[in-house]
Design a protein around this motif. Structure first.
Motif, PDB file in Angstrom:
ATOM      1  N   ALA A 177       0.885  -1.240  -0.090  1.00 44.53           N
ATOM      2  CA  ALA A 177      -0.125   0.097   0.119  1.00 44.53           C
ATOM      3  C   ALA A 177       0.803   1.068  -0.037  1.00 44.53           C
ATOM      4  O   ALA A 177       1.844   1.339   0.944  1.00 44.53           O
ATOM      5  CB  ALA A 177      -0.927   0.023   1.102  1.00 44.53           C
ATOM      6  N   ARG A 178       0.765   2.223  -1.061  1.00 44.97           N
ATOM      7  CA  ARG A 178       1.710   3.186  -0.897  1.00 44.97           C
ATOM      8  C   ARG A 178       0.671   4.442  -0.751  1.00 44.97           C
ATOM      9  O   ARG A 178      -0.396   4.416  -0.979  1.00 44.97           O
ATOM     10  CB  ARG A 178       2.157   3.508  -2.530  1.00 44.97           C
ATOM     11  CG  ARG A 178       3.187   2.200  -3.050  1.00 44.97           C
ATOM     12  CD  ARG A 178       3.768   2.370  -4.440  1.00 44.97           C
ATOM     13  NE  ARG A 178       4.644   1.419  -4.617  1.00 44.97           N
ATOM     14  CZ  ARG A 178       5.936   1.480  -4.597  1.00 44.97           C
ATOM     15  NH1 ARG A 178       6.272   2.438  -3.722  1.00 44.97           N
ATOM     16  NH2 ARG A 178       6.808   0.230  -4.581  1.00 44.97           N
ATOM     17  N   PRO A 179       1.409   5.295  -0.143  1.00 43.82           N
ATOM     18  CA  PRO A 179       0.810   6.731   0.243  1.00 43.82           C
ATOM     19  C   PRO A 179       0.164   7.189  -1.200  1.00 43.82           C
ATOM     20  O   PRO A 179       0.604   7.202  -2.054  1.00 43.82           O
ATOM     21  CB  PRO A 179       1.924   7.764   0.869  1.00 43.82           C
ATOM     22  CG  PRO A 179       3.106   6.811   0.551  1.00 43.82           C
ATOM     23  CD  PRO A 179       2.974   5.372   0.427  1.00 43.82           C
ATOM     24  N   GLY A 191       2.668   5.208  -8.772  1.00 42.44           N
ATOM     25  CA  GLY A 191       3.546   3.895  -9.183  1.00 42.44           C
ATOM     26  C   GLY A 191       2.996   2.565  -9.017  1.00 42.44           C
ATOM     27  O   GLY A 191       3.692   1.367  -8.847  1.00 42.44           O
ATOM     28  N   GLY A 192       1.890   2.601  -8.402  1.00 43.25           N
ATOM     29  CA  GLY A 192       1.166   1.388  -8.308  1.00 43.25           C
ATOM     30  C   GLY A 192       0.769   1.144  -6.865  1.00 43.25           C
ATOM     31  O   GLY A 192       1.822   1.291  -6.096  1.00 43.25           O
ATOM     32  N   THR A 193      -0.247   0.597  -6.426  1.00 43.93           N
ATOM     33  CA  THR A 193      -0.612   0.201  -5.011  1.00 43.93           C
ATOM     34  C   THR A 193      -1.717  -0.666  -4.922  1.00 43.93           C
ATOM     35  O   THR A 193      -2.594  -0.781  -5.895  1.00 43.93           O
ATOM     36  CB  THR A 193      -1.122   1.641  -4.337  1.00 43.93           C
ATOM     37  OG1 THR A 193      -1.102   1.449  -2.756  1.00 43.93           O
ATOM     38  CG2 THR A 193      -2.475   2.206  -4.752  1.00 43.93           C
ATOM     39  N   LYS A 249      -8.924  -0.050   0.480  1.00 43.02           N
ATOM     40  CA  LYS A 249      -9.409  -1.082  -0.504  1.00 43.02           C
ATOM     41  C   LYS A 249      -9.654  -0.235  -1.920  1.00 43.02           C
ATOM     42  O   LYS A 249     -10.436  -0.125  -2.777  1.00 43.02           O
ATOM     43  CB  LYS A 249     -11.193  -1.535  -0.258  1.00 43.02           C
ATOM     44  CG  LYS A 249     -11.235  -2.389   0.997  1.00 43.02           C
ATOM     45  CD  LYS A 249     -12.399  -2.919   0.942  1.00 43.02           C
ATOM     46  CE  LYS A 249     -12.328  -3.977   2.097  1.00 43.02           C
ATOM     47  NZ  LYS A 249     -13.915  -4.552   2.061  1.00 43.02           N
ATOM     48  N   ARG A 250      -8.132  -0.038  -2.086  1.00 38.89           N
ATOM     49  CA  ARG A 250      -7.894   0.882  -3.253  1.00 38.89           C
ATOM     50  C   ARG A 250      -6.573   0.369  -3.985  1.00 38.89           C
ATOM     51  O   ARG A 250      -5.812   0.145  -3.526  1.00 38.89           O
ATOM     52  CB  ARG A 250      -7.799   2.613  -3.182  1.00 38.89           C
ATOM     53  CG  ARG A 250      -7.177   3.148  -4.065  1.00 38.89           C
ATOM     54  CD  ARG A 250      -7.182   4.612  -4.014  1.00 38.89           C
ATOM     55  NE  ARG A 250      -6.473   5.555  -5.105  1.00 38.89           N
ATOM     56  CZ  ARG A 250      -6.900   5.855  -6.059  1.00 38.89           C
ATOM     57  NH1 ARG A 250      -8.061   5.326  -6.515  1.00 38.89           N
ATOM     58  NH2 ARG A 250      -6.260   6.394  -6.948  1.00 38.89           N
ATOM     59  N   ALA A 251      -6.797   0.162  -5.446  1.00 33.78           N
ATOM     60  CA  ALA A 251      -5.465  -0.189  -6.316  1.00 33.78           C
ATOM     61  C   ALA A 251      -5.447   0.640  -7.326  1.00 33.78           C
ATOM     62  O   ALA A 251      -6.214   1.275  -7.741  1.00 33.78           O
ATOM     63  CB  ALA A 251      -6.205  -1.619  -6.519  1.00 33.78           C
ATOM     64  N   VAL A 252      -3.979   1.008  -7.465  1.00 32.80           N
ATOM     65  CA  VAL A 252      -3.547   1.797  -8.821  1.00 32.80           C
ATOM     66  C   VAL A 252      -2.637   0.660  -9.514  1.00 32.80           C
ATOM     67  O   VAL A 252      -1.736   0.522  -9.091  1.00 32.80           O
ATOM     68  CB  VAL A 252      -2.891   2.965  -8.525  1.00 32.80           C
ATOM     69  CG1 VAL A 252      -2.493   3.643  -9.677  1.00 32.80           C
ATOM     70  CG2 VAL A 252      -3.921   3.997  -7.828  1.00 32.80           C
ATOM     71  N   LEU A 253      -3.456   0.304 -10.697  1.00 31.06           N
ATOM     72  CA  LEU A 253      -2.660  -0.662 -11.441  1.00 31.06           C
ATOM     73  C   LEU A 253      -1.703   0.057 -12.472  1.00 31.06           C
ATOM     74  O   LEU A 253      -2.141   0.922 -13.200  1.00 31.06           O
ATOM     75  CB  LEU A 253      -3.670  -1.673 -12.205  1.00 31.06           C
ATOM     76  CG  LEU A 253      -4.762  -2.124 -11.138  1.00 31.06           C
ATOM     77  CD1 LEU A 253      -5.682  -3.056 -12.060  1.00 31.06           C
ATOM     78  CD2 LEU A 253      -4.191  -3.009 -10.014  1.00 31.06           C
ATOM     79  N   LEU A 254      -0.637  -0.590 -12.822  1.00 31.67           N
ATOM     80  CA  LEU A 254       0.316  -0.109 -13.881  1.00 31.67           C
ATOM     81  C   LEU A 254      -0.090  -0.618 -15.218  1.00 31.67           C
ATOM     82  O   LEU A 254      -0.557  -1.866 -15.261  1.00 31.67           O
ATOM     83  CB  LEU A 254       1.766  -0.648 -13.606  1.00 31.67           C
ATOM     84  CG  LEU A 254       2.248  -0.173 -12.075  1.00 31.67           C
ATOM     85  CD1 LEU A 254       3.651  -0.914 -11.955  1.00 31.67           C
ATOM     86  CD2 LEU A 254       2.280   1.159 -12.075  1.00 31.67           C
ATOM     87  N   GLY A 255      -0.033   0.044 -16.037  1.00 33.73           N
ATOM     88  CA  GLY A 255      -0.494   0.153 -17.543  1.00 33.73           C
ATOM     89  C   GLY A 255      -1.922   0.009 -17.710  1.00 33.73           C
ATOM     90  O   GLY A 255      -2.655   0.738 -16.872  1.00 33.73           O
ATOM     91  N   VAL A 315     -10.628   1.178  -8.240  1.00 37.74           N
ATOM     92  CA  VAL A 315      -9.154   0.723  -9.105  1.00 37.74           C
ATOM     93  C   VAL A 315      -8.984   1.928  -9.923  1.00 37.74           C
ATOM     94  O   VAL A 315     -10.034   2.473 -10.654  1.00 37.74           O
ATOM     95  CB  VAL A 315      -9.620  -0.496  -9.777  1.00 37.74           C
ATOM     96  CG1 VAL A 315      -8.555  -0.648 -10.711  1.00 37.74           C
ATOM     97  CG2 VAL A 315      -9.938  -1.624  -8.787  1.00 37.74           C
ATOM     98  N   ASP A 316      -7.741   2.248 -10.063  1.00 36.08           N
ATOM     99  CA  ASP A 316      -7.379   3.438 -11.020  1.00 36.08           C
ATOM    100  C   ASP A 316      -6.262   2.706 -11.708  1.00 36.08           C
ATOM    101  O   ASP A 316      -5.862   1.659 -11.478  1.00 36.08           O
ATOM    102  CB  ASP A 316      -6.776   4.640 -10.439  1.00 36.08           C
ATOM    103  CG  ASP A 316      -7.288   5.697 -11.210  1.00 36.08           C
ATOM    104  OD1 ASP A 316      -7.133   5.821 -12.494  1.00 36.08           O
ATOM    105  OD2 ASP A 316      -7.292   7.176 -10.727  1.00 36.08           O
TER     106      ASP A 316
END
Length: 320
Positions: A167-169, A175-177, A183-189, A249-250
């Motif tokens: 989990a990144r701030p 850069g992905g989390t 309950k949050r995700a940031v997906l690469l690509g 999700v982002d």
């Protein structure tokens, strides 16, 4: 003929990945003779419990300065294999360790600190800034006369605690989390690109297995992993293991990641290397037609996506 391993000297044994590699070697200690670590006086003072635990398992503690030729040469006596687990800031010290090992009558095998992204994945790899010190290590090993070596290439670490499943701030999540609490995700690509991941405990097991298969590993780069997945599959597993509720999700598109990378290097940001590695992963720079787990008897005895996510949830819960 490939040299076998009996007596192992470990550098960087108490570090992030070294701790896991040392544990895995100790779990197989019935297959070996002497197991020693080379460490600094500072580590003795700052990690007394970890050092004491190793001593209680029969590990020989050799104290010295990694930059001292005499200290390293003395430490090599009685060992036949060197396993380096030094972190990125100390990668360059391996050049001298290799030179001394090649001229030492007892040292026959050297495992450099290669755990991570493949530095010779494609022709473009030679120009990647984070690869430069490791490339110098490989170049030197290709010139040695009396030393066998193996590169255990694992791809990114599939763990929490600052690694791929962390989990990144909010300010760093581009850069992905994978944030369990929010309950949050940031997906690469676009989230569909496959990535090969290896948990740190599996890195340890894979290195230990490589030590036990000298013929299969002689002067080779072993491309091994725990599992291959996509960011979307990973977040789906997090959703499943956190009650089934859909996460927010982002995405960080590849073009955006490249922009962040350029800005980080231009600003001399110490995290620039990490952004470059994430761009490499997003471009598919961890994928192979087949992995080499089977060469060292590790086709099945590794973590699954489900195992890695379960462990990441536990780690994030402890740190929150």
């Amino acid at each position: 003929m490939a040299a076998s391993t009996k007596n192992i000297l470990i550098f960087g044994a108490t570090g992030l990945i070294g701790e896991h590699i040392t544990k895995a070697i100790l779990d197989k200690k019935e297959n070996f003779g002497r197991i020693g670590i080379f460490t600094s006086e500072t580590t003795l003072k700052t990690k007394p419990e970890q050092i004491g635990h190793l001593e209680s398992q029969g590990v020989e503690i050799i104290t010295g300065d990694i930059t001292s030729e005499d200290a390293v040469k003395d430490a090599y006596n009685g060992f036949d294999t060197v396993v380096s687990c030094v972190g990125r800031p100390a990668i360059h010290h391996q050049l001298k360790l290799i030179e001394l090992a090649d001229h030492h009558p007892g040292i026959k095998r050297f495992f450099p600190s290669e755990y991570g992204t493949d530095i010779e994945y494609s022709p473009a790899s030679a120009d990647e800034k984070p690869h430069q010190q490791k490339l110098k290590v490989r170049a030197l090993l290709k010139t040695v006369k009396d030393l066998q070596y193996a590169y255990v290439v694992t791809g990114p670490f599939g763990d929490a605690g600052g690694l791929y499943l962390s989990a990144r701030p909010p300010q760093d999540e581009a850069g992905g989390t994978f944030d369990v609490k929010r309950k949050r995700a940031v997906l690469l690509g676009d989230g569909e690109g496959r990535i090969s991941l290896t948990t740190m405990r599996d890195v340890g097991k894979l290195v230990a297995a490589a030590l036990l298969h000298p013929e299969a590993t002689k002067n080779k780069a072993l491309h091994v992993n725990s599992f291959t997945s996509t960011p979307k599959q990973i977040v789906a597993e997090f959703e499943k293991q956190t009650g089934g509720e859909k996460w927010d999700v982002d995405f960080t598109p590849l073009d955006k990641l490249k922009e962040l990378e350029q800005k980080a290097w231009a600003a001399n940001d110490p995290k620039a290397g990490t952004v470059t590695l994430r761009r490499i992963w997003t471009e598919g720079g961890t994928l192979y037609d087949q992995r080499d787990n089977g060469l060292i008897g590790m086709e099945h005895n590794v973590d699954s996506l489900q195992d890695a996510v379960k462990q990441a949830i536990e780690v994030q819960a402890k740190s929150s």
